[in-house]
Motif scaffolding. Structure first.
Motif, PDB file in Angstrom:
ATOM      1  N   GLN A 120      31.056  46.288  28.340  1.00  0.00           N
ATOM      2  CA  GLN A 120      30.729  44.906  28.682  1.00  0.00           C
ATOM      3  C   GLN A 120      31.886  43.971  28.336  1.00  0.00           C
ATOM      4  O   GLN A 120      32.196  43.042  29.084  1.00  0.00           O
ATOM      5  CB  GLN A 120      29.461  44.465  27.950  1.00  0.00           C
ATOM      6  CG  GLN A 120      28.183  45.020  28.550  1.00  0.00           C
ATOM      7  CD  GLN A 120      26.955  44.358  27.961  1.00  0.00           C
ATOM      8  OE1 GLN A 120      27.010  43.761  26.879  1.00  0.00           O
ATOM      9  NE2 GLN A 120      25.839  44.458  28.650  1.00  0.00           N
ATOM     10  N   ILE A 121      32.515  44.203  27.193  1.00  0.00           N
ATOM     11  CA  ILE A 121      33.664  43.381  26.808  1.00  0.00           C
ATOM     12  C   ILE A 121      34.805  43.575  27.800  1.00  0.00           C
ATOM     13  O   ILE A 121      35.513  42.626  28.150  1.00  0.00           O
ATOM     14  CB  ILE A 121      34.098  43.716  25.368  1.00  0.00           C
ATOM     15  CG1 ILE A 121      33.048  43.198  24.378  1.00  0.00           C
ATOM     16  CG2 ILE A 121      35.469  43.120  25.052  1.00  0.00           C
ATOM     17  CD1 ILE A 121      33.357  43.471  22.940  1.00  0.00           C
ATOM     18  N   GLY A 122      34.976  44.815  28.284  1.00  0.00           N
ATOM     19  CA  GLY A 122      35.979  45.050  29.318  1.00  0.00           C
ATOM     20  C   GLY A 122      35.665  44.282  30.591  1.00  0.00           C
ATOM     21  O   GLY A 122      36.563  43.707  31.226  1.00  0.00           O
ATOM     22  N   THR A 123      34.388  44.239  30.970  1.00  0.00           N
ATOM     23  CA  THR A 123      33.975  43.462  32.137  1.00  0.00           C
ATOM     24  C   THR A 123      34.236  41.970  31.910  1.00  0.00           C
ATOM     25  O   THR A 123      34.716  41.269  32.807  1.00  0.00           O
ATOM     26  CB  THR A 123      32.481  43.681  32.425  1.00  0.00           C
ATOM     27  OG1 THR A 123      32.247  45.078  32.655  1.00  0.00           O
ATOM     28  CG2 THR A 123      32.033  42.889  33.640  1.00  0.00           C
ATOM     29  N   GLY A 124      33.920  41.497  30.704  1.00  0.00           N
ATOM     30  CA  GLY A 124      34.191  40.098  30.374  1.00  0.00           C
ATOM     31  C   GLY A 124      35.670  39.778  30.390  1.00  0.00           C
ATOM     32  O   GLY A 124      36.072  38.680  30.787  1.00  0.00           O
ATOM     33  N   ALA A 125      36.500  40.754  29.985  1.00  0.00           N
ATOM     34  CA  ALA A 125      37.951  40.540  30.019  1.00  0.00           C
ATOM     35  C   ALA A 125      38.439  40.358  31.454  1.00  0.00           C
ATOM     36  O   ALA A 125      39.303  39.511  31.727  1.00  0.00           O
ATOM     37  CB  ALA A 125      38.663  41.716  29.357  1.00  0.00           C
ATOM     38  N   LEU A 126      37.886  41.123  32.387  1.00  0.00           N
ATOM     39  CA  LEU A 126      38.264  40.970  33.796  1.00  0.00           C
ATOM     40  C   LEU A 126      37.867  39.598  34.325  1.00  0.00           C
ATOM     41  O   LEU A 126      38.630  38.964  35.070  1.00  0.00           O
ATOM     42  CB  LEU A 126      37.618  42.067  34.636  1.00  0.00           C
ATOM     43  CG  LEU A 126      38.131  43.496  34.413  1.00  0.00           C
ATOM     44  CD1 LEU A 126      37.336  44.489  35.260  1.00  0.00           C
ATOM     45  CD2 LEU A 126      39.618  43.596  34.740  1.00  0.00           C
ATOM     46  N   VAL A 127      36.682  39.135  33.946  1.00  0.00           N
ATOM     47  CA  VAL A 127      36.245  37.799  34.363  1.00  0.00           C
ATOM     48  C   VAL A 127      37.165  36.737  33.777  1.00  0.00           C
ATOM     49  O   VAL A 127      37.543  35.771  34.457  1.00  0.00           O
ATOM     50  CB  VAL A 127      34.783  37.550  33.943  1.00  0.00           C
ATOM     51  CG1 VAL A 127      34.371  36.107  34.247  1.00  0.00           C
ATOM     52  CG2 VAL A 127      33.855  38.518  34.649  1.00  0.00           C
ATOM     53  N   THR A 128      37.556  36.909  32.514  1.00  0.00           N
ATOM     54  CA  THR A 128      38.472  35.967  31.870  1.00  0.00           C
ATOM     55  C   THR A 128      39.791  35.896  32.620  1.00  0.00           C
ATOM     56  O   THR A 128      40.333  34.807  32.866  1.00  0.00           O
ATOM     57  CB  THR A 128      38.719  36.380  30.413  1.00  0.00           C
ATOM     58  OG1 THR A 128      37.474  36.330  29.691  1.00  0.00           O
ATOM     59  CG2 THR A 128      39.722  35.453  29.748  1.00  0.00           C
TER      60      THR A 128
END
Length: 237
Positions: free
Chosen positions: A9-17
């Motif tokens: 999930q943090i990896g997904t959030g990093a992509l959104v960032t």
């Protein structure tokens, strides 16, 4: 949820960032370039528009601008379109509000930066393009803008890092970026150190990558550039 689930999930959030930061920076660069070119010559209407824009978006925090765009953006756009006879309703998502807010705020700062870089290009460069009868668009693209990029690159690099870090504030309007997922994971697992450390590692890694890329771009912009070294006193006493 297992540990690796939160890491994903943090990896997904990093992509959104990254998506928000890149789109916001491109919007800011577009706005800044247009205002920088428009305000090179003193025109009353343009200067009034620029002063109004700069006063608003440099005087209001980017988070507050994001709140205004998110909660009032749909109504504002619908009202403007209704003046043109269009009854269209547009829903502003947290992603759109984040990109618009950061782009509008930092576009004002980039405008000053780019305009200063243009003004620091030696006047002889402009005169040379006229003497050589180079078309004005080609002169700007091939001669002036590469020199502007060389002069403005350090400031533009710092501005990109600021935009990237400011994406952490946008989680407050509901955008699921890296800080939102890190907060969620740390609250569920009661291990905030691990997930906030991962978020910190992401921002540090992006900063290191930024400096690496900016150095390569700086080397490219300095091709053929030889600064004149002045030896001894600049004037005779």
């Amino acid at each position: 949820m297992p540990l690796m689930g939160f890491v994903q999930q943090i990896g997904t959030g990093a992509l959104v960032t990254i998506q928000v930061a890149v789109l916001a920076y491109l919007l800011a660069l577009l706005i800044g370039t247009l205002f920088a070119l428009a305000t090179l010559k003193r025109r009353l209407v343009v200067n009034i528009a620029w002063q109004t824009y700069a006063s608003i978006f440099t005087g209001v925090p980017s988070l507050l601008v994001a709140f205004l765009f998110y909660y009032a953006g749909s109504g504002i756009i619908s009202s403007v379109l209704s003046l043109a006879g269009l009854n269209v309703t547009i829903d502003i998502s947290p992603f759109m509000a984040a990109v618009a807010a950061l782009g509008m705020v930092y576009g004002a700062y980039l405008a000053d930066l780019i305009r200063s870089a243009i003004q620091n290009v030696p006047p002889g460069q402009f005169e040379a393009t006229k003497v050589l009868l180079i078309p004005r668009p080609a002169a700007w693209v091939l001669v002036i803008l590469p020199q502007v990029l060389r002069l403005a690159l350090p400031g533009m690099t710092n501005m990109w890092i600021v935009v990237l870090k400011d994406t952490a504030l946008i989680s407050l309007i509901g955008l699921k970026e890296i800080m939102a997922y890190a907060k969620l994971a740390s609250g569920v697992t009661k291990e905030p150190f691990i997930y906030y450390l991962l978020a910190s590692a992401f921002f540090l890694g992006m900063t290191a990558l930024t400096y690496f890329v900016s150095q390569r771009i700086e080397q490219w912009t300095r091709r053929g550039y030889r600064p004149v070294a002045v030896k001894g006193p600049a004037h005779a006493l």
